[in-house]
Scaffold this motif. Structure first.
Motif, PDB file in Angstrom:
ATOM      1  N   GLN A 138       0.815  -1.208   0.000  1.00 42.67           N
ATOM      2  CA  GLN A 138       0.000   0.000   0.000  1.00 42.67           C
ATOM      3  C   GLN A 138       0.851   1.262   0.000  1.00 42.67           C
ATOM      4  OE1 GLN A 138      -3.032   0.008   2.988  1.00 42.67           O
ATOM      5  NE2 GLN A 138      -3.569  -2.122   2.638  1.00 42.67           N
ATOM      6  N   ALA A 139       0.415   2.230  -0.784  1.00 45.21           N
ATOM      7  CA  ALA A 139       1.072   3.541  -0.788  1.00 45.21           C
ATOM      8  C   ALA A 139       0.860   4.198   0.576  1.00 45.21           C
ATOM      9  CB  ALA A 139       0.477   4.408  -1.896  1.00 45.21           C
ATOM     10  N   PRO A 140       1.762   5.076   0.979  1.00 42.30           N
ATOM     11  CA  PRO A 140       1.665   5.673   2.316  1.00 42.30           C
ATOM     12  C   PRO A 140       0.482   6.616   2.498  1.00 42.30           C
ATOM     13  CG  PRO A 140       3.438   6.685   1.086  1.00 42.30           C
ATOM     14  CD  PRO A 140       2.941   5.527   0.259  1.00 42.30           C
ATOM     15  N   TRP A 141      -0.118   7.065   1.423  1.00 41.13           N
ATOM     16  CA  TRP A 141      -1.171   8.074   1.530  1.00 41.13           C
ATOM     17  C   TRP A 141      -2.570   7.526   1.280  1.00 41.13           C
ATOM     18  CZ3 TRP A 141       2.824   8.303  -2.078  1.00 41.13           C
ATOM     19  CH2 TRP A 141       2.490   7.841  -3.342  1.00 41.13           C
ATOM     20  N   THR A 142      -2.733   6.212   1.193  1.00 41.47           N
ATOM     21  CA  THR A 142      -4.050   5.645   0.906  1.00 41.47           C
ATOM     22  C   THR A 142      -4.812   5.238   2.160  1.00 41.47           C
ATOM     23  OG1 THR A 142      -3.094   3.459   0.598  1.00 41.47           O
ATOM     24  CG2 THR A 142      -3.379   4.813  -1.378  1.00 41.47           C
ATOM     25  N   GLY A 143      -4.294   5.543   3.317  1.00 43.10           N
ATOM     26  CA  GLY A 143      -4.957   5.180   4.563  1.00 43.10           C
ATOM     27  C   GLY A 143      -3.954   4.630   5.562  1.00 43.10           C
ATOM     28  N   PRO A 144      -4.437   3.995   6.613  1.00 43.60           N
ATOM     29  CA  PRO A 144      -3.555   3.543   7.693  1.00 43.60           C
ATOM     30  C   PRO A 144      -2.783   2.258   7.401  1.00 43.60           C
ATOM     31  CG  PRO A 144      -5.803   2.942   8.201  1.00 43.60           C
ATOM     32  CD  PRO A 144      -5.851   3.753   6.920  1.00 43.60           C
ATOM     33  N   GLY A 145      -3.029   1.591   6.292  1.00 40.28           N
ATOM     34  CA  GLY A 145      -2.419   0.290   6.017  1.00 40.28           C
ATOM     35  C   GLY A 145      -0.904   0.288   6.042  1.00 40.28           C
ATOM     36  N   ALA A 146      -0.280   1.265   5.408  1.00 42.31           N
ATOM     37  CA  ALA A 146       1.187   1.315   5.357  1.00 42.31           C
ATOM     38  C   ALA A 146       1.764   1.506   6.755  1.00 42.31           C
ATOM     39  CB  ALA A 146       1.651   2.425   4.426  1.00 42.31           C
ATOM     40  N   ARG A 147       1.166   2.398   7.537  1.00 42.27           N
ATOM     41  CA  ARG A 147       1.642   2.645   8.899  1.00 42.27           C
ATOM     42  C   ARG A 147       1.470   1.390   9.756  1.00 42.27           C
ATOM     43  NH1 ARG A 147       3.274   6.057  12.210  1.00 42.27           N
ATOM     44  NH2 ARG A 147       3.004   8.038  11.187  1.00 42.27           N
ATOM     45  N   GLU A 148       0.338   0.715   9.635  1.00 41.83           N
ATOM     46  CA  GLU A 148       0.094  -0.495  10.419  1.00 41.83           C
ATOM     47  C   GLU A 148       1.086  -1.594  10.056  1.00 41.83           C
ATOM     48  OE1 GLU A 148      -4.031  -1.197   9.605  1.00 41.83           O
ATOM     49  OE2 GLU A 148      -4.683   0.382  10.989  1.00 41.83           O
ATOM     50  N   THR A 149       1.426  -1.700   8.796  1.00 45.52           N
ATOM     51  CA  THR A 149       2.408  -2.695   8.368  1.00 45.52           C
ATOM     52  C   THR A 149       3.770  -2.404   8.994  1.00 45.52           C
ATOM     53  OG1 THR A 149       1.233  -2.975   6.288  1.00 45.52           O
ATOM     54  CG2 THR A 149       3.489  -3.778   6.365  1.00 45.52           C
ATOM     55  N   LEU A 150       4.163  -1.147   8.995  1.00 40.99           N
ATOM     56  CA  LEU A 150       5.429  -0.767   9.618  1.00 40.99           C
ATOM     57  C   LEU A 150       5.401  -1.034  11.120  1.00 40.99           C
ATOM     58  CD1 LEU A 150       6.288   2.521   7.722  1.00 40.99           C
ATOM     59  CD2 LEU A 150       7.579   0.385   7.684  1.00 40.99           C
ATOM     60  N   PHE A 163       8.835  -4.432  -0.174  1.00 39.73           N
ATOM     61  CA  PHE A 163       8.001  -3.359  -0.698  1.00 39.73           C
ATOM     62  C   PHE A 163       7.634  -3.730  -2.128  1.00 39.73           C
ATOM     63  CE2 PHE A 163      10.547  -1.693   2.684  1.00 39.73           C
ATOM     64  CZ  PHE A 163       9.684  -0.867   3.385  1.00 39.73           C
ATOM     65  N   LEU A 164       6.333  -3.901  -2.350  1.00 39.19           N
ATOM     66  CA  LEU A 164       5.836  -4.419  -3.616  1.00 39.19           C
ATOM     67  C   LEU A 164       4.682  -3.542  -4.095  1.00 39.19           C
ATOM     68  CD1 LEU A 164       6.222  -7.008  -5.425  1.00 39.19           C
ATOM     69  CD2 LEU A 164       4.438  -8.059  -4.042  1.00 39.19           C
ATOM     70  N   ASP A 165       4.471  -3.503  -5.393  1.00 40.55           N
ATOM     71  CA  ASP A 165       3.378  -2.724  -5.984  1.00 40.55           C
ATOM     72  C   ASP A 165       3.451  -1.274  -5.485  1.00 40.55           C
ATOM     73  OD1 ASP A 165       2.583  -5.041  -7.329  1.00 40.55           O
ATOM     74  OD2 ASP A 165       1.236  -5.636  -5.720  1.00 40.55           O
ATOM     75  N   ASP A 166       2.307  -0.698  -5.051  1.00 45.02           N
ATOM     76  CA  ASP A 166       2.319   0.696  -4.597  1.00 45.02           C
ATOM     77  C   ASP A 166       3.047   0.882  -3.275  1.00 45.02           C
ATOM     78  OD1 ASP A 166       1.007   1.625  -6.830  1.00 45.02           O
ATOM     79  OD2 ASP A 166      -0.970   1.714  -5.878  1.00 45.02           O
ATOM     80  N   GLY A 167       3.408  -0.205  -2.611  1.00 44.09           N
ATOM     81  CA  GLY A 167       4.197  -0.114  -1.385  1.00 44.09           C
ATOM     82  C   GLY A 167       5.556   0.530  -1.608  1.00 44.09           C
ATOM     83  N   SER A 225      10.778  -4.654  -5.103  1.00 40.78           N
ATOM     84  CA  SER A 225      10.600  -5.257  -6.426  1.00 40.78           C
ATOM     85  C   SER A 225      11.105  -4.318  -7.506  1.00 40.78           C
ATOM     86  CB  SER A 225       9.120  -5.552  -6.649  1.00 40.78           C
ATOM     87  OG  SER A 225       8.849  -5.756  -8.011  1.00 40.78           O
ATOM     88  N   ALA A 226      12.025  -4.800  -8.321  1.00 40.23           N
ATOM     89  CA  ALA A 226      12.541  -4.005  -9.444  1.00 40.23           C
ATOM     90  C   ALA A 226      11.411  -3.646 -10.401  1.00 40.23           C
ATOM     91  CB  ALA A 226      13.637  -4.776 -10.171  1.00 40.23           C
ATOM     92  N   GLN A 227      10.524  -4.585 -10.644  1.00 38.78           N
ATOM     93  CA  GLN A 227       9.413  -4.344 -11.560  1.00 38.78           C
ATOM     94  C   GLN A 227       8.469  -3.270 -11.013  1.00 38.78           C
ATOM     95  OE1 GLN A 227       7.326  -7.819 -12.938  1.00 38.78           O
ATOM     96  NE2 GLN A 227       5.608  -6.629 -13.698  1.00 38.78           N
ATOM     97  N   SER A 228       8.183  -3.317  -9.715  1.00 36.92           N
ATOM     98  CA  SER A 228       7.310  -2.314  -9.114  1.00 36.92           C
ATOM     99  C   SER A 228       7.924  -0.923  -9.227  1.00 36.92           C
ATOM    100  CB  SER A 228       7.034  -2.646  -7.645  1.00 36.92           C
ATOM    101  OG  SER A 228       6.284  -3.834  -7.526  1.00 36.92           O
ATOM    102  N   LEU A 229       9.237  -0.828  -9.013  1.00 36.61           N
ATOM    103  CA  LEU A 229       9.910   0.463  -9.175  1.00 36.61           C
ATOM    104  C   LEU A 229       9.799   0.952 -10.610  1.00 36.61           C
ATOM    105  CD1 LEU A 229      13.224  -0.022  -7.140  1.00 36.61           C
ATOM    106  CD2 LEU A 229      11.248   1.391  -6.499  1.00 36.61           C
ATOM    107  N   GLN A 230      10.119   0.070 -11.548  1.00 36.58           N
ATOM    108  CA  GLN A 230      10.106   0.432 -12.961  1.00 36.58           C
ATOM    109  C   GLN A 230       8.721   0.865 -13.421  1.00 36.58           C
ATOM    110  OE1 GLN A 230      11.173  -2.747 -15.607  1.00 36.58           O
ATOM    111  NE2 GLN A 230      11.320  -1.409 -17.383  1.00 36.58           N
ATOM    112  N   ARG A 253       6.470   2.266 -11.828  1.00 42.34           N
ATOM    113  CA  ARG A 253       6.074   3.533 -11.235  1.00 42.34           C
ATOM    114  C   ARG A 253       7.081   4.648 -11.513  1.00 42.34           C
ATOM    115  NH1 ARG A 253       4.150  -0.759  -9.390  1.00 42.34           N
ATOM    116  NH2 ARG A 253       2.050  -0.869  -8.552  1.00 42.34           N
ATOM    117  N   GLY A 254       8.054   4.367 -12.376  1.00 36.94           N
ATOM    118  CA  GLY A 254       9.024   5.378 -12.776  1.00 36.94           C
ATOM    119  C   GLY A 254       9.972   5.804 -11.673  1.00 36.94           C
TER     120      GLY A 254
END
Length: 118
Positions: A10-22, A39-43, A79-84, A86-87
């Motif tokens: 999850q991206a850090p700005w989509t809600g509490p999910g990223a913070r809870e994971t940390l 860190f995968l996908d929007d993470g 993930s290299a693919q996730s980075l790529q 998302r630029g």
């Protein structure tokens, strides 16, 4: 002791999910659990420097991310693919992480006894 891989998507700005994971990773590290974090996908957006979360009424996760190695969570992957897709460039991330291609990701996941995806 069983090892655990925490996958954050999850991206850090989509809600509490990223913070809870940390928080889960920091708690596990405080109890000396052998764990890694992927860190995968929007993470991957959690690793971008100079974010302005206040404008979205979110809290800045930078301090939590920087604390991971202090709590024993030193196995950090992206993930290299996730980075790529998302630029993003690994050289500009605000945390030292191992960049893995798809085959290395599969091997990584197989290495851990338990995998949690959030």
């Amino acid at each position: 002791m069983k090892s655990m891989l925490i996958i954050t998507r999850q991206a850090p700005w989509t809600g509490p999910g990223a913070r809870e994971t940390l928080d889960i990773a920091l708690a596990g590290g405080a109890f000396d659990l052998p764990l890694g974090m992927l860190f995968l996908d929007d993470g991957v957006f959690q690793l971008v420097a100079s974010q302005q979360p206040g404008s979205l009424q979110q809290k800045d996760l930078t301090a939590n991310l920087q604390a991971l190695p202090l709590f024993g969570v030193e196995s950090l992957y992206v993930s290299a693919q996730s980075l790529q897709e998302r630029g993003l460039d690994a050289a500009t991330l605000n945390l030292a992480v191992d960049v893995l291609d798809d085959s290395a990701l599969t091997a990584l996941i197989d290495r851990y006894d338990q995998v949690i995806t959030l």
